[in-house]
Design a protein around this motif. Sequence first.
Motif, PDB file in Angstrom:
ATOM      1  N   THR A  31      47.356   7.683 116.742  1.00 30.44           N
ATOM      2  CA  THR A  31      47.613   9.117 116.559  1.00 30.44           C
ATOM      3  C   THR A  31      49.046   9.375 116.104  1.00 30.44           C
ATOM      4  OG1 THR A  31      48.143   9.349 118.915  1.00 30.44           O
ATOM      5  CG2 THR A  31      45.904   9.816 118.263  1.00 30.44           C
ATOM      6  N   GLY A  32      50.004   8.638 116.664  1.00 27.01           N
ATOM      7  CA  GLY A  32      51.403   8.827 116.283  1.00 27.01           C
ATOM      8  C   GLY A  32      51.655   8.505 114.818  1.00 27.01           C
ATOM      9  N   VAL A  33      51.075   7.413 114.348  1.00 26.14           N
ATOM     10  CA  VAL A  33      51.229   7.032 112.946  1.00 26.14           C
ATOM     11  C   VAL A  33      50.630   8.093 112.028  1.00 26.14           C
ATOM     12  CG1 VAL A  33      50.464   5.376 111.189  1.00 26.14           C
ATOM     13  CG2 VAL A  33      51.361   4.545 113.373  1.00 26.14           C
ATOM     14  N   MET A  34      49.449   8.553 112.357  1.00 26.74           N
ATOM     15  CA  MET A  34      48.777   9.539 111.518  1.00 26.74           C
ATOM     16  C   MET A  34      49.553  10.852 111.475  1.00 26.74           C
ATOM     17  SD  MET A  34      46.297  10.188 109.515  1.00 26.74           S
ATOM     18  CE  MET A  34      45.402  11.573 108.812  1.00 26.74           C
ATOM     19  N   ARG A  35      50.064  11.283 112.600  1.00 30.44           N
ATOM     20  CA  ARG A  35      50.835  12.530 112.625  1.00 30.44           C
ATOM     21  C   ARG A  35      52.073  12.419 111.749  1.00 30.44           C
ATOM     22  NH1 ARG A  35      50.765  13.969 119.094  1.00 30.44           N
ATOM     23  NH2 ARG A  35      48.594  13.422 119.394  1.00 30.44           N
ATOM     24  N   ALA A  36      52.759  11.289 111.868  1.00 26.25           N
ATOM     25  CA  ALA A  36      53.994  11.104 111.115  1.00 26.25           C
ATOM     26  C   ALA A  36      53.742  11.072 109.613  1.00 26.25           C
ATOM     27  CB  ALA A  36      54.692   9.822 111.568  1.00 26.25           C
ATOM     28  N   VAL A  37      52.735  10.311 109.172  1.00 26.63           N
ATOM     29  CA  VAL A  37      52.510  10.178 107.724  1.00 26.63           C
ATOM     30  C   VAL A  37      51.985  11.480 107.135  1.00 26.63           C
ATOM     31  CG1 VAL A  37      52.189   7.681 107.794  1.00 26.63           C
ATOM     32  CG2 VAL A  37      50.199   9.168 108.043  1.00 26.63           C
ATOM     33  N   LEU A  38      51.169  12.225 107.895  1.00 24.94           N
ATOM     34  CA  LEU A  38      50.684  13.507 107.377  1.00 24.94           C
ATOM     35  C   LEU A  38      51.833  14.498 107.223  1.00 24.94           C
ATOM     36  CD1 LEU A  38      48.308  15.339 106.555  1.00 24.94           C
ATOM     37  CD2 LEU A  38      48.192  16.063 108.941  1.00 24.94           C
ATOM     38  N   PHE A  39      52.689  14.574 108.230  1.00 21.34           N
ATOM     39  CA  PHE A  39      53.843  15.468 108.151  1.00 21.34           C
ATOM     40  C   PHE A  39      54.728  15.124 106.960  1.00 21.34           C
ATOM     41  CE2 PHE A  39      58.418  15.645 109.402  1.00 21.34           C
ATOM     42  CZ  PHE A  39      58.615  17.005 109.144  1.00 21.34           C
ATOM     43  N   LEU A  40      54.991  13.831 106.760  1.00 20.17           N
ATOM     44  CA  LEU A  40      55.837  13.413 105.649  1.00 20.17           C
ATOM     45  C   LEU A  40      55.181  13.708 104.300  1.00 20.17           C
ATOM     46  CD1 LEU A  40      57.210  10.013 107.021  1.00 20.17           C
ATOM     47  CD2 LEU A  40      58.456  12.169 106.766  1.00 20.17           C
ATOM     48  N   ALA A  41      53.860  13.560 104.228  1.00 12.44           N
ATOM     49  CA  ALA A  41      53.159  13.870 102.981  1.00 12.44           C
ATOM     50  C   ALA A  41      53.325  15.341 102.613  1.00 12.44           C
ATOM     51  CB  ALA A  41      51.677  13.525 103.122  1.00 12.44           C
ATOM     52  N   ILE A  42      53.178  16.227 103.590  1.00 15.79           N
ATOM     53  CA  ILE A  42      53.310  17.665 103.342  1.00 15.79           C
ATOM     54  C   ILE A  42      54.767  18.032 103.085  1.00 15.79           C
ATOM     55  CG2 ILE A  42      52.900  19.973 104.254  1.00 15.79           C
ATOM     56  CD1 ILE A  42      50.359  18.344 103.716  1.00 15.79           C
ATOM     57  N   LEU A  43      55.680  17.443 103.851  1.00 11.71           N
ATOM     58  CA  LEU A  43      57.105  17.755 103.713  1.00 11.71           C
ATOM     59  C   LEU A  43      57.615  17.398 102.326  1.00 11.71           C
ATOM     60  CD1 LEU A  43      59.727  18.727 105.038  1.00 11.71           C
ATOM     61  CD2 LEU A  43      60.122  16.370 105.792  1.00 11.71           C
ATOM     62  N   GLY A  44      57.135  16.280 101.786  1.00 15.56           N
ATOM     63  CA  GLY A  44      57.563  15.882 100.450  1.00 15.56           C
ATOM     64  C   GLY A  44      57.244  16.938  99.410  1.00 15.56           C
ATOM     65  N   VAL A  45      56.096  17.592  99.558  1.00 21.07           N
ATOM     66  CA  VAL A  45      55.690  18.634  98.609  1.00 21.07           C
ATOM     67  C   VAL A  45      56.494  19.907  98.845  1.00 21.07           C
ATOM     68  CG1 VAL A  45      53.768  20.105  97.880  1.00 21.07           C
ATOM     69  CG2 VAL A  45      53.371  17.681  98.399  1.00 21.07           C
ATOM     70  N   VAL A  46      56.590  20.333 100.105  1.00 23.04           N
ATOM     71  CA  VAL A  46      57.294  21.571 100.444  1.00 23.04           C
ATOM     72  C   VAL A  46      58.779  21.482 100.094  1.00 23.04           C
ATOM     73  CG1 VAL A  46      57.991  23.082 102.355  1.00 23.04           C
ATOM     74  CG2 VAL A  46      55.658  22.186 102.252  1.00 23.04           C
ATOM     75  N   ALA A  47      59.383  20.329 100.369  1.00 20.96           N
ATOM     76  CA  ALA A  47      60.805  20.148 100.071  1.00 20.96           C
ATOM     77  C   ALA A  47      61.091  20.217  98.573  1.00 20.96           C
ATOM     78  CB  ALA A  47      61.281  18.803 100.624  1.00 20.96           C
ATOM     79  N   GLY A  48      60.060  19.977  97.767  1.00 17.16           N
ATOM     80  CA  GLY A  48      60.219  20.070  96.316  1.00 17.16           C
ATOM     81  C   GLY A  48      60.161  21.489  95.795  1.00 17.16           C
ATOM     82  N   GLY A  49      60.011  22.467  96.686  1.00 25.02           N
ATOM     83  CA  GLY A  49      60.020  23.865  96.282  1.00 25.02           C
ATOM     84  C   GLY A  49      58.667  24.455  95.973  1.00 25.02           C
ATOM     85  N   VAL A  50      57.595  23.741  96.298  1.00 24.16           N
ATOM     86  CA  VAL A  50      56.246  24.228  96.013  1.00 24.16           C
ATOM     87  C   VAL A  50      55.818  25.260  97.054  1.00 24.16           C
ATOM     88  CG1 VAL A  50      53.804  23.572  95.852  1.00 24.16           C
ATOM     89  CG2 VAL A  50      55.584  22.083  94.870  1.00 24.16           C
ATOM     90  N   THR A  51      55.242  26.374  96.600  1.00 22.21           N
ATOM     91  CA  THR A  51      54.655  27.370  97.492  1.00 22.21           C
ATOM     92  C   THR A  51      53.160  27.096  97.580  1.00 22.21           C
ATOM     93  OG1 THR A  51      56.302  29.026  96.862  1.00 22.21           O
ATOM     94  CG2 THR A  51      54.276  29.818  97.910  1.00 22.21           C
ATOM     95  N   LEU A  52      52.676  26.802  98.775  1.00 23.91           N
ATOM     96  CA  LEU A  52      51.285  26.387  98.947  1.00 23.91           C
ATOM     97  C   LEU A  52      50.348  27.583  98.978  1.00 23.91           C
ATOM     98  CD1 LEU A  52      51.756  23.609 101.654  1.00 23.91           C
ATOM     99  CD2 LEU A  52      51.671  23.365  99.174  1.00 23.91           C
TER     100      LEU A  52
END
Length: 414
Positions: free
Chosen positions: A246-267
């Motif tokens: 569960t810890g691994v999955m939470r971390a990789v999902l958060f990082l996947a979303i953060l990479g997009v959001v940090a790039g300035g994308v509005t979801l």
Amino acid sequence: MAEEANSTGQTTTQPNPLKGATKKGALLGAIFLMATSAIGPGFITQTTTFTAEIGAAFAFAILLSILVDIAVQLNVWRVIGVSGLRAQELGNKVLPGVGYVMAALVVLGGLVFNIGNVAGTSLGMDALFGLDVKIGGTISAVIAIAIFLSRRAGIAMDRLVVVLGVVMIGLTTYVAIVSGPPVGEALRQAVLPDTIDFLVITTLVGGTVGGYITYAGAHRLVDSGGTGPEQVARVSRGSVVALVVTGVMRAVLFLAILGVVAGGVTLAAGNPAADAFQHAAGEVGLRLFGMVLWAAAITSVIGASYTSVSFVVTFSPALARRRNWLVIGFIAVSTAAFLLLNQAPTTLLILAGALNGLILPVGFGVLLWVAARRSDLMGGYRYPRWLLGIGVLAWLLTLYLGWNSLSGIADLWS
């Protein structure tokens, strides 16, 4: 499952040792049932929504949820696994009637969560095939029901959750790499966040370890056998592996979303997680997300239904004999409620996590009392004080978070 009831229709609470690969498969199934329940569509939707709102500061909520999860699950697996008794049975032995209250809360919370889980399958189907959410949710519910119509439903469930759990982690890791998240900033804000939101934290905790999720793996362990004081090493090892997954999955999902959001994308508001995956990896990313979300949702539908029903079948031999049909009915009611409620799937998933975060302290508090005061219910097992200590701290934290998030939950529904 039904074949695990004895000839009188009563489910056993004593060790029922399995052998060889079957026993290992049951333990692995319990591990992934807990893990896939904890990383279901609610967590995916919550992570996407809140990462878009507060960015890297959400890393603090992720870290806190993992720490609470560790404290809760290590205690829950240990108490239930060593005693060989389900949570509601322990509750009634501590104080007659408490088990019924626990069962009512978990079933209610499980139903709310399962409506959200069915909504999650509809979002996954939409991303995969462009299906209308009502149609996608109904098809997914039929698939889940088919599993429990099988004469070997327990084995089928164990195998499915393992396979889909591995698929979820693999696909999400790929998207996390492609999106190029600011890992350093996420690590900093995990311990020094710019923003702390109680509703966000309570919702995430509730969505990953609240309500029925607390007991999913441990109750499956009881049903499949291999419990008791002599099994403490096996029980502890299983809980640790489940927490790592569960810890691994939470971390990789958060990082996947953060990479997009940090790039300035509005979801997009309707299905923000799908939009994030699409921005990260194009059309392929959208289809990958559909598979990830559908896998997370269908395993959570199975986990919520199975675990919620496990809270009521011990009260009557007649209920125990009809266990699979009760699970099927639970899925059907959840699906009907999803089809009738005029709420967006995303709102349902976030609300489910918030409500289950409020339910968590009740049952968990009972199990901690058993650990502290009722060694007779665990075969005279001497409970580790350090483990009890971190459990009490986590319990106090869940009370505090729940109280501070009450107003936010009201705003969500309105």
